[in-house]
Design a protein around this motif. Structure first.
Motif, PDB file in Angstrom:
ATOM      1  N   GLU A  50       0.833  -1.202   0.000  1.00 52.36           N
ATOM      2  CA  GLU A  50       0.000   0.000   0.000  1.00 52.36           C
ATOM      3  C   GLU A  50       0.867   1.251   0.000  1.00 52.36           C
ATOM      4  N   ASP A  51       0.328   2.293  -0.601  1.00 52.52           N
ATOM      5  CA  ASP A  51       1.003   3.583  -0.555  1.00 52.52           C
ATOM      6  C   ASP A  51       0.983   4.102   0.878  1.00 52.52           C
ATOM      7  N   LYS A  52       2.134   4.431   1.396  1.00 55.07           N
ATOM      8  CA  LYS A  52       2.249   4.850   2.807  1.00 55.07           C
ATOM      9  C   LYS A  52       2.819   6.257   2.866  1.00 55.07           C
ATOM     10  N   ARG A  53       1.935   7.228   2.856  1.00 51.69           N
ATOM     11  CA  ARG A  53       2.339   8.627   2.928  1.00 51.69           C
ATOM     12  C   ARG A  53       1.546   9.328   4.015  1.00 51.69           C
ATOM     13  N   ILE A  54       2.222  10.169   4.746  1.00 54.08           N
ATOM     14  CA  ILE A  54       1.534  10.989   5.737  1.00 54.08           C
ATOM     15  C   ILE A  54       0.761  12.085   5.009  1.00 54.08           C
ATOM     16  N   PRO A  55      -0.531  12.220   5.261  1.00 51.80           N
ATOM     17  CA  PRO A  55      -1.281  13.321   4.633  1.00 51.80           C
ATOM     18  C   PRO A  55      -0.901  14.645   5.315  1.00 51.80           C
ATOM     19  N   TRP A  56      -0.081  15.411   4.639  1.00 55.93           N
ATOM     20  CA  TRP A  56       0.422  16.642   5.247  1.00 55.93           C
ATOM     21  C   TRP A  56      -0.600  17.761   5.138  1.00 55.93           C
ATOM     22  N   GLU A  57      -1.682  17.588   5.891  1.00 54.75           N
ATOM     23  CA  GLU A  57      -2.637  18.670   6.072  1.00 54.75           C
ATOM     24  C   GLU A  57      -2.044  19.646   7.087  1.00 54.75           C
ATOM     25  N   ARG A  58      -2.646  20.789   7.224  1.00 55.92           N
ATOM     26  CA  ARG A  58      -2.066  21.804   8.104  1.00 55.92           C
ATOM     27  C   ARG A  58      -2.010  21.316   9.555  1.00 55.92           C
ATOM     28  N   GLU A  59      -3.001  20.487   9.959  1.00 53.12           N
ATOM     29  CA  GLU A  59      -2.998  19.972  11.327  1.00 53.12           C
ATOM     30  C   GLU A  59      -1.818  19.030  11.566  1.00 53.12           C
ATOM     31  N   SER A  60      -1.544  18.162  10.606  1.00 48.17           N
ATOM     32  CA  SER A  60      -0.437  17.216  10.777  1.00 48.17           C
ATOM     33  C   SER A  60       0.908  17.934  10.735  1.00 48.17           C
ATOM     34  N   VAL A  61       1.007  18.993   9.956  1.00 53.34           N
ATOM     35  CA  VAL A  61       2.247  19.769   9.909  1.00 53.34           C
ATOM     36  C   VAL A  61       2.522  20.426  11.270  1.00 53.34           C
ATOM     37  N   VAL A  62       1.503  21.085  11.817  1.00 52.36           N
ATOM     38  CA  VAL A  62       1.686  21.760  13.100  1.00 52.36           C
ATOM     39  C   VAL A  62       1.911  20.740  14.217  1.00 52.36           C
ATOM     40  N   LEU A  63       1.251  19.599  14.134  1.00 48.51           N
ATOM     41  CA  LEU A  63       1.478  18.551  15.129  1.00 48.51           C
ATOM     42  C   LEU A  63       2.924  18.069  15.082  1.00 48.51           C
ATOM     43  N   ALA A  64       3.469  17.914  13.876  1.00 48.61           N
ATOM     44  CA  ALA A  64       4.874  17.513  13.748  1.00 48.61           C
ATOM     45  C   ALA A  64       5.794  18.576  14.347  1.00 48.61           C
TER      46      ALA A  64
END
Length: 451
Positions: free
Chosen positions: A66-80
């Motif tokens: 399966e394709d394994k990519r983090i969906p870099w939405e604004r919430e996931s960016v700020v969480l990182a």
């Protein structure tokens, strides 16, 4: 017998996880929220089930096609960014020995949140995740609600010992956050015979939250109930459920409960409340003096001696806001709150984007109930030190996954990128939408573009 049952169930899922890694997220979530091994009395209480499931999931991901990519939405960016900032504050922590132990706990949760973002990428998987979260805590809600009724509210409802939700305040917060998700399940379930039991679960869970005798949970339930009614499209039904819950409270809870809840109005005479305010001032003064904060576990006697108005009154901080402020400074608090604001706004965007898409209307209902659950978390969490509670970050996860799904289907497109939440999502779809994950998803997108 319980030890054997829990061990058998967990190990039976491992072959399934190796074939389908996303199942590992579901099992991890079940273990983290319900903590079934904590209800046994033997060897399973100390078995590292969550660690075993997490490692199996990560191994399975390595071999999955399966394709394994983090969906870099604004919430996931700020969480990182928030996770990265917590690493920095831990490196420069005042009490490094204590800080690194807590950082290890927090980073495990955050790692699995990002893994879940990669694996929970279809509507069906998202539904299973929500069911798992809600029913795992509904177990304690139903049990606690019945317990409160049978004992007349004399005894406090407690969570499973040795867990995030072991105390009455912690389980009260978790149950208050679960009421909106249970209501969502009751409204969206397709099997009519399941709706009534789910509504009963919702009322019992609300009663159990009150039965914890947590003042923070009471405030959370009050704020959540108001937002619940404002956000619901079925205001009469919500009002009836609220009336049933209030009636149960009036009939069940003893006089001692009313006296304890009345102390909310006279907090200046409550020694516990005075201690909390003292800890809040300590956090504020510490953050002013140290831009990085004190790092994890900074609320120790030595810090109170330096920064607290009353250095002799050493207590836990009991507030998600001041906990983050004291441990990670004003920048850490800003990132923590920014995640919440973005999640709230994105939930509103999702609700508007699917308003005219019947196949995805349930996502809009879910997004609204996530908003209600956020209100419960922050209103009760204002008086409870649960800043790293995985429930909050799972709400963020739900919104990130829902946005990623709708974006693949062409239902969000440039609307979210521009931040124009009032625009129609049907006209904001990209001209060349990303490849659709399944035939069903393709049919949904086709219907939207056609109509």
């Amino acid at each position: 017998m319980r030890d054997i049952a829990v061990t058998f169930v967990v190990f039976a899922t491992l072959p399934l996880i190796l074939r389908r890694p996303w199942i590992g997220i579901i099992v991890w979530t079940w273990l983290g929220f319900m903590n079934p091994h904590r209800m046994a009395w033997g060897f399973s209480t100390t078995m590292p089930f969550a660690y075993i499931v997490a490692v199996t999931t990560l191994v399975a991901m390595l071999f999955s096609k399966e394709d394994k990519r983090i969906p870099w939405e604004r919430e996931s960016v700020v969480l990182a960014l928030f996770v990265g900032w917590m690493l920095i504050t831990t490196i420069f922590a005042v009490y490094p020995g204590l800080a690194w132990v807590q950082f290890e706990k927090v980073i495990k949760i955050q790692l699995m949140i990002f893994v879940a973002m990669m694996l929970i990428k279809t509507p069906e998987r998202l539904k299973v995740l929500v069911w798992t979260i809600a029913l795992s805590l509904a177990f304690y809600g139903v049990k606690g609600g019945i317990f409160t009724i049978l004992h007349g509210g004399v005894h406090r409802v407690q969570g499973p010992p040795g867990t995030f939700i072991g105390g009455n305040n912690e389980i009260g917060l978790a149950l208050a956050m679960t009421v909106p998700l249970l209501y969502f399940l009751a409204r969206s379930v397709s099997l009519w015979w399941l709706r009534s039991p789910l509504y009963v679960m919702t009322v019992l869970t609300a009663l159990a939250a009150i039965g914890t005798q947590s003042r923070g949970a009471l405030l959370g339930m009050g704020a959540m109930g108001l937002m619940f009614w404002l956000k619901s499209r079925q205001k009469v039904l919500v009002a009836l459920l609220a009336a049933a819950s209030v009636f149960a409270v009036v009939q069940v809870m003893p006089e001692a409960w009313y006296e304890r809840m009345h102390t909310i109005q006279s907090y200046e005479q409550d020694q516990s409340a005075i201690g909390r305010v003292n800890a809040w001032w300590m956090a504020f003064n510490l953050a002013k003096d140290r831009p990085l904060g004190g790092g994890f576990e900074t609320f120790q006697r030595g810090m109170f001696a330096i920064y607290a108005p009353d250095p002799t009154n050493v207590r836990d901080v009991h507030s998600v806001f001041f906990e983050v402020m004291g441990e990670h400074g004003f920048l850490g608090l800003g990132l923590f709150l920014l995640i919440a604001v973005m999640t709230w706004r994105s939930a509103g965007t999702i609700a508007r984007a699917v308003r005219k898409v019947p196949e995805r209307a349930w996502m809009g209902d879910l997004a609204v109930m996530v908003q209600v659950s956020l209100i419960a978390y922050f209103s009760a969490g204002a008086f409870l030190g649960m800043a790293y509670f995985d429930y909050y970050y799972n709400l963020v996860l739900i919104i990130v996954v829902a946005k990623a799904i709708l974006r693949r289907e062409g239902l969000l497109g440039d609307v979210t990128k521009r931040g124009v939440e009032g625009a129609s999502p049907l006209h904001g779809a990209p001209r060349h939408p990303a490849p659709i994950a399944s035939r069903h998803d393709h049919s949904v997108a086709a219907k939207v573009r056609a109509g």
